[in-house]
Design a protein around this motif. Structure first.
Motif, short mmCIF file in Angstrom:
data_model
loop_
_atom_site.label_atom_id
_atom_site.label_comp_id
_atom_site.label_asym_id
_atom_site.label_seq_id
_atom_site.Cartn_x
_atom_site.Cartn_y
_atom_site.Cartn_z
N GLY A 171 -32.94 10.16 -16.46
CA GLY A 171 -34.04 10.77 -16.79
C GLY A 171 -35.23 10.21 -15.88
O GLY A 171 -36.35 10.53 -16.41
N GLN A 172 -34.93 9.59 -14.81
CA GLN A 172 -36.06 9.16 -14.07
C GLN A 172 -35.74 9.85 -12.57
O GLN A 172 -34.43 10.13 -12.22
CB GLN A 172 -36.02 7.68 -13.72
N ALA A 232 -38.45 12.50 -15.03
CA ALA A 232 -37.35 13.55 -14.69
C ALA A 232 -37.27 14.82 -15.76
O ALA A 232 -37.01 15.71 -15.15
CB ALA A 232 -35.86 13.23 -14.07
N ASP A 233 -37.72 14.41 -16.80
CA ASP A 233 -37.84 15.15 -17.93
C ASP A 233 -38.95 16.19 -18.05
O ASP A 233 -39.12 17.27 -18.67
CB ASP A 233 -37.38 14.63 -19.45
N LEU A 234 -40.13 15.58 -17.37
CA LEU A 234 -41.27 16.11 -17.28
C LEU A 234 -41.80 16.89 -16.06
O LEU A 234 -42.31 17.89 -16.25
CB LEU A 234 -42.56 14.85 -17.65
N ILE A 235 -41.30 16.40 -15.03
CA ILE A 235 -41.74 16.72 -13.80
C ILE A 235 -40.63 17.85 -13.04
O ILE A 235 -39.43 17.22 -13.11
CB ILE A 235 -41.93 15.85 -12.91
N VAL A 247 -47.73 10.59 -10.81
CA VAL A 247 -48.69 10.49 -11.67
C VAL A 247 -49.33 11.57 -12.06
O VAL A 247 -49.32 12.28 -13.12
CB VAL A 247 -49.54 9.21 -11.42
N GLU A 248 -49.91 12.34 -10.96
CA GLU A 248 -50.48 13.57 -11.27
C GLU A 248 -49.78 14.66 -11.65
O GLU A 248 -50.26 15.71 -12.77
CB GLU A 248 -51.42 14.10 -9.97
N LEU A 249 -48.37 14.87 -11.32
CA LEU A 249 -47.40 15.85 -11.89
C LEU A 249 -47.23 15.77 -13.20
O LEU A 249 -47.18 16.51 -14.06
CB LEU A 249 -46.23 15.71 -10.83
N ARG A 250 -47.15 14.23 -13.49
CA ARG A 250 -46.92 13.98 -15.22
C ARG A 250 -48.22 14.48 -15.84
O ARG A 250 -47.98 15.27 -16.90
CB ARG A 250 -46.74 12.39 -15.25
N SER A 251 -49.45 14.26 -15.54
CA SER A 251 -50.61 14.68 -15.98
C SER A 251 -50.57 16.22 -16.05
O SER A 251 -50.73 16.93 -17.29
CB SER A 251 -51.74 14.37 -15.28
N ARG A 252 -50.32 16.92 -14.95
CA ARG A 252 -50.28 18.57 -15.08
C ARG A 252 -49.37 19.08 -15.90
O ARG A 252 -49.52 20.14 -16.68
CB ARG A 252 -49.69 19.04 -13.51
N HIS A 284 -35.87 10.23 0.40
CA HIS A 284 -34.78 10.83 -0.28
C HIS A 284 -34.95 10.98 -1.92
O HIS A 284 -35.52 9.91 -2.38
CB HIS A 284 -33.68 9.74 -0.05
N LEU A 285 -34.76 11.89 -2.48
CA LEU A 285 -35.01 12.13 -3.96
C LEU A 285 -33.78 12.61 -4.71
O LEU A 285 -32.95 13.55 -4.48
CB LEU A 285 -36.11 13.39 -4.10
N GLU A 286 -33.44 11.91 -5.85
CA GLU A 286 -32.56 12.49 -6.95
C GLU A 286 -32.65 11.93 -8.27
O GLU A 286 -33.59 11.14 -8.31
CB GLU A 286 -30.91 11.96 -6.37
#
Length: 430
Positions: A122-123, A59-62, A147-152, A116-118
């Motif tokens: 930090g996650q 959640a801190d990266l994406i 995983v790919e959003l973290r890579s990006r 559902h997303l929240e």
């Protein structure tokens, strides 16, 4: 072949969405989905993303807005005419019309259910609820998106030449692995790397590299879309999800103890040949084999996905011998945390004793270790699991206690019912 570095540097996500098809998924999900559609279509399930590498604070990266865009895009996908024709008409594992007309009609009209997303600590807490055949198809795309959003997020901090050098090094690293694998006689290896891949473009490149570098030793890919596009075999059978949900639906301890074999019976009725590969470790492999009915000895083989792989293979070999079967006629599929060293060791140890095959996952499609400072692109352990069925919690014990999932009291109950004793913990990398 795509110029990956240029695409990454200039990408617009609508041109390069992370998930670009409903069949950009593992083949076994489609096989399982058809079985569930036939046998348990109305079961209500809840799936959840679980990050077992808590040090990677997603959640801190994406960016949440970008994550929602990608997930909404997945919900907009529908099966194309070409994809439907491929599934309806292609031969899989030597079988024509693997997918029945009623299932295909349902799949052609499918829209994945809402998510559902929240954010929590930090996650991202990402969950999916609804009927089992629909919700289960979120697993692979959801993992690929995260995983790919973290890579990006990491690559966005790099310049064009830095990205070009990064991919050149990653390509060299993979090709050196392939050159080592070439030296293994009678190797059979497939790509199992969809769920935690660096990106779709990179997985596609890896598959092409395996095709050219290994020839007939490369048996195919678990990714159905890439299999279709690259004209290779789609590889897959079944996974832990089936016994986890069947077990959660059991009314008594006696029914719970029989749940894994009910899964196998339903699968036995639907499939034959190389699709009859059992996955015994959901509630402990030793107990599963000890109590297994005799008809399971006729199955093609065993997939080993947790615990020490050599120990698991020796256990399967003894089981076949004790049941009067010749292990040399059987297949063991290794699929847990593989890289070249382990593949070389396992192939050498079991050569001539049993047929072996390797499902190479994250260390094929996402090995950027040592290529970026501070391990910012190192692979991490992200899973998406069924956590409840008809309101009851699911459990997975595994042959590695560090992979166990479920409420503590239910884990204790399952260990009692399945007679699981002490287990040796093994570090979970991916």
């Amino acid at each position: 072949m795509a110029d990956i570095a240029t695409r990454v540097h200039n990408h617009k996500w609508k041109i390069d969405p992370i998930v670009r098809s409903l069949i950009d998924t593992d083949f076994y999900k489609l096989l399982m989905c058809q079985s569930i559609f036939r046998n348990r279509p109305d079961t209500q399930v809840r799936f959840q993303i679980i990050n077992r590498t808590s040090s990677v604070r997603l959640a801190d990266l994406i960016d949440e807005g970008e994550l929602r865009q990608q997930l909404d895009h997945v919900r907009s996908l529908r099966l194309t005419r070409g994809e439907s024709t491929y599934l309806r008409g292609n031969t899989f594992y030597g079988k024509r019309q693997m997918f029945r007309p009623d299932f295909m009609e349902w799949f052609e009209n499918l829209q994945l259910p809402p998510y559902h997303l929240e954010k929590k600590d930090g996650q991202y807490e990402l969950t999916f609820e609804g009927t089992w055949p629909e919700v289960m198809l979120w697993e692979i795309p959801a993992l690929a998106v995260m995983v790919e959003l973290r890579s990006r997020a990491v690559l966005e901090r790099m310049g064009r030449f830095e990205i070009q050098v990064l991919y050149a090094r990653a390509m060299t690293k993979l090709w050196e692995k392939i050159e080592r694998l070439r030296a293994i006689p009678d190797l059979k290896i497939a790509d199992f790397g969809t769920r935690r891949r660096h990106s779709f473009l990179w997985q596609d490149w890896c598959v092409q590299a395996m095709q050219e570098g290994l020839g007939t030793a490369f048996t195919g890919t678990s990714n159905c879309l890439i299999a279709m596009r690259r004209e290779v075999e789609a590889i897959g059978t079944n996974a832990h999800e089936l016994p986890m949900v069947y077990a959660a639906l059991a009314e008594t301890d006696a029914e719970l103890a029989q749940a894994p074999y009910k899964v196998m019976a339903d699968w036995h009725e639907e499939h034959d040949g190389n699709l009859r590969v059992m996955l015994p470790d959901t509630f402990g492999s030793e107990g599963f084999l000890k109590r297994a009915p005799d008809w399971l000895t006729t199955w093609t083989g065993v997939r080993i996905d947790s615990g020490d792989p050599a120990t698991g293979a020796e256990r399967a070999i003894r089981w076949w011998q004790d049941r009067g079967e010749d292990p040399r006629d059987k297949l063991i599929v290794f699929s847990d945390g593989l890289d070249v060293d382990k593949i070389e060791d396992l192939h050498a140890r079991f050569k001539g004793r049993v047929k072996t095959s390797f499902g190479w996952g994250t260390m094929l499609t996402n090995d950027f270790r040592g290529l970026v400072p501070d391990g910012a692109l190192d692979p991490f352990s992200l899973v998406c699991k069924a956590i409840s069925a008809n309101g009851r919690p699911t459990v997975k014990l595994s042959d590695n206690p560090l992979k166990a999932i479920g409420p503590a009291e239910e884990i204790a109950r399952y260990k009692r019912v399945f007679e699981v004793g002490e287990q040796a913990p093994m570090k979970v990398t991916v």
